[in-house]
Design a protein around this motif. Sequence first.
Motif, mmCIF file in Angstrom:
data_model
loop_
_atom_site.group_PDB
_atom_site.id
_atom_site.type_symbol
_atom_site.label_atom_id
_atom_site.label_comp_id
_atom_site.label_asym_id
_atom_site.label_seq_id
_atom_site.Cartn_x
_atom_site.Cartn_y
_atom_site.Cartn_z
ATOM 1 N N LEU A 75 0.793 -1.232 0.000
ATOM 2 C CA LEU A 75 0.000 0.000 0.000
ATOM 3 C C LEU A 75 0.828 1.286 0.000
ATOM 4 O O LEU A 75 0.255 2.382 -0.009
ATOM 5 N N HIS A 76 2.145 1.177 0.003
ATOM 6 C CA HIS A 76 2.971 2.383 0.168
ATOM 7 C C HIS A 76 2.767 3.398 -0.971
ATOM 8 O O HIS A 76 2.964 4.587 -0.773
ATOM 9 N N ASP A 77 2.382 2.908 -2.147
ATOM 10 C CA ASP A 77 2.232 3.798 -3.300
ATOM 11 C C ASP A 77 0.765 4.042 -3.667
ATOM 12 O O ASP A 77 0.478 4.427 -4.807
ATOM 13 N N ILE A 78 -0.141 3.862 -2.731
ATOM 14 C CA ILE A 78 -1.578 4.031 -3.050
ATOM 15 C C ILE A 78 -1.877 5.471 -3.506
ATOM 16 O O ILE A 78 -2.812 5.714 -4.266
ATOM 17 N N GLY A 79 -1.009 6.411 -3.113
ATOM 18 C CA GLY A 79 -1.174 7.803 -3.537
ATOM 19 C C GLY A 79 -0.737 8.054 -4.972
ATOM 20 O O GLY A 79 -0.955 9.135 -5.530
ATOM 21 N N ARG A 80 -0.107 7.037 -5.588
ATOM 22 C CA ARG A 80 0.361 7.155 -6.979
ATOM 23 C C ARG A 80 -0.779 7.387 -7.958
ATOM 24 O O ARG A 80 -0.596 8.000 -9.013
ATOM 25 N N PHE A 81 -1.964 6.868 -7.605
ATOM 26 C CA PHE A 81 -3.094 7.018 -8.522
ATOM 27 C C PHE A 81 -3.480 8.487 -8.675
ATOM 28 O O PHE A 81 -3.934 8.907 -9.715
ATOM 29 N N ALA B 168 13.855 -0.568 0.408
ATOM 30 C CA ALA B 168 13.491 -1.494 -0.669
ATOM 31 C C ALA B 168 12.930 -0.726 -1.866
ATOM 32 O O ALA B 168 13.272 -1.008 -3.016
ATOM 33 N N ASP B 169 12.101 0.273 -1.599
ATOM 34 C CA ASP B 169 11.500 1.053 -2.676
ATOM 35 C C ASP B 169 12.575 1.801 -3.479
ATOM 36 O O ASP B 169 12.477 1.925 -4.697
ATOM 37 N N ASN B 170 13.617 2.255 -2.796
ATOM 38 C CA ASN B 170 14.715 2.944 -3.488
ATOM 39 C C ASN B 170 15.458 2.014 -4.448
ATOM 40 O O ASN B 170 15.999 2.457 -5.449
ATOM 41 N N LYS C 15 4.030 14.595 -4.267
ATOM 42 C CA LYS C 15 2.848 14.602 -3.402
ATOM 43 C C LYS C 15 2.233 13.212 -3.199
ATOM 44 O O LYS C 15 1.271 13.067 -2.458
ATOM 45 N N HIS C 16 2.774 12.190 -3.887
ATOM 46 C CA HIS C 16 2.081 10.897 -3.811
ATOM 47 C C HIS C 16 2.184 10.251 -2.431
ATOM 48 O O HIS C 16 1.325 9.464 -2.046
ATOM 49 N N GLY C 17 3.221 10.636 -1.676
ATOM 50 C CA GLY C 17 3.357 10.107 -0.316
ATOM 51 C C GLY C 17 2.255 10.606 0.602
ATOM 52 O O GLY C 17 1.554 9.813 1.244
ATOM 53 N N ARG D 147 6.189 8.704 4.546
ATOM 54 C CA ARG D 147 7.631 8.810 4.821
ATOM 55 C C ARG D 147 8.515 8.020 3.867
ATOM 56 O O ARG D 147 9.722 7.944 4.082
ATOM 57 N N HIS D 148 7.921 7.394 2.843
ATOM 58 C CA HIS D 148 8.721 6.438 2.063
ATOM 59 C C HIS D 148 9.545 7.052 0.931
ATOM 60 O O HIS D 148 10.331 6.351 0.302
ATOM 61 N N LEU D 149 9.399 8.343 0.654
ATOM 62 C CA LEU D 149 10.105 8.919 -0.493
ATOM 63 C C LEU D 149 11.594 9.104 -0.223
ATOM 64 O O LEU D 149 11.960 9.802 0.726
HETATM 65 FE FE LIG Z 1 6.455 5.760 -3.991
#
Ligand SMILES: [Fe+2]
Length: 179
Positions: free
Chosen positions: A54-60, A129-131, A70-72, A93-95
């Motif tokens: 779910l970390h990128d749910i703001g990507r949509f 991991a995302d990086n 702003k997706h975070g 906080r994941h960016l």
């Molecule tokens: Fe992301």
Amino acid sequence: MNKKEAVNLLRKYAPNKHVFRIVLDHSKAVQKLAVSIAKKANADVEFVKTASLLHDIGRFRFPPGPESIKHGIAGGKILRKEGFPELARVAERHLGAGILKKEIIEKKLPLPKKDYVPRTIEEKIISYADNLVYGKTIKTSEWAVKRFRNEIGRECAQRTQKLNEEIKSLINKNKKQRK
Ligand SMILES: [Fe+2]
């Protein structure tokens, strides 16, 4: 929340199947790497499984592009509204290796003025991991540092380097304890 519920929640916010697939595939790749690290680092594996999905749910709302940063917080807003504040913090906080209030002010970034820095070990593992996961491909931690140095700047690269070292030393520490 289990894995299936996390995927359903992600689907709920996707504008169409195509974009859902892209975000899901990326998130699954992040999940795979993050879970393997979480196991080695003695972190909360179940939480990492759900949070990575779910970390990128703001990507949509904010796909890669000018407003990508702003997706975070967009993801955080969704997850808080759905009743998951711990997952919301992961998204916010994941960016990179986090964004500081100081940087938001100095660079006039379009974000509320506060620190967005991964604090818990699970938050740090997911950022790390995302990086390393670019699309679905796994790169090296050195690649991530170099990328941020070129795309964002020295300070961000240094913070990423520090996060990389922290994750690696955590894995090593647990390795020694298991012996
Ligand atoms: Fe992301």
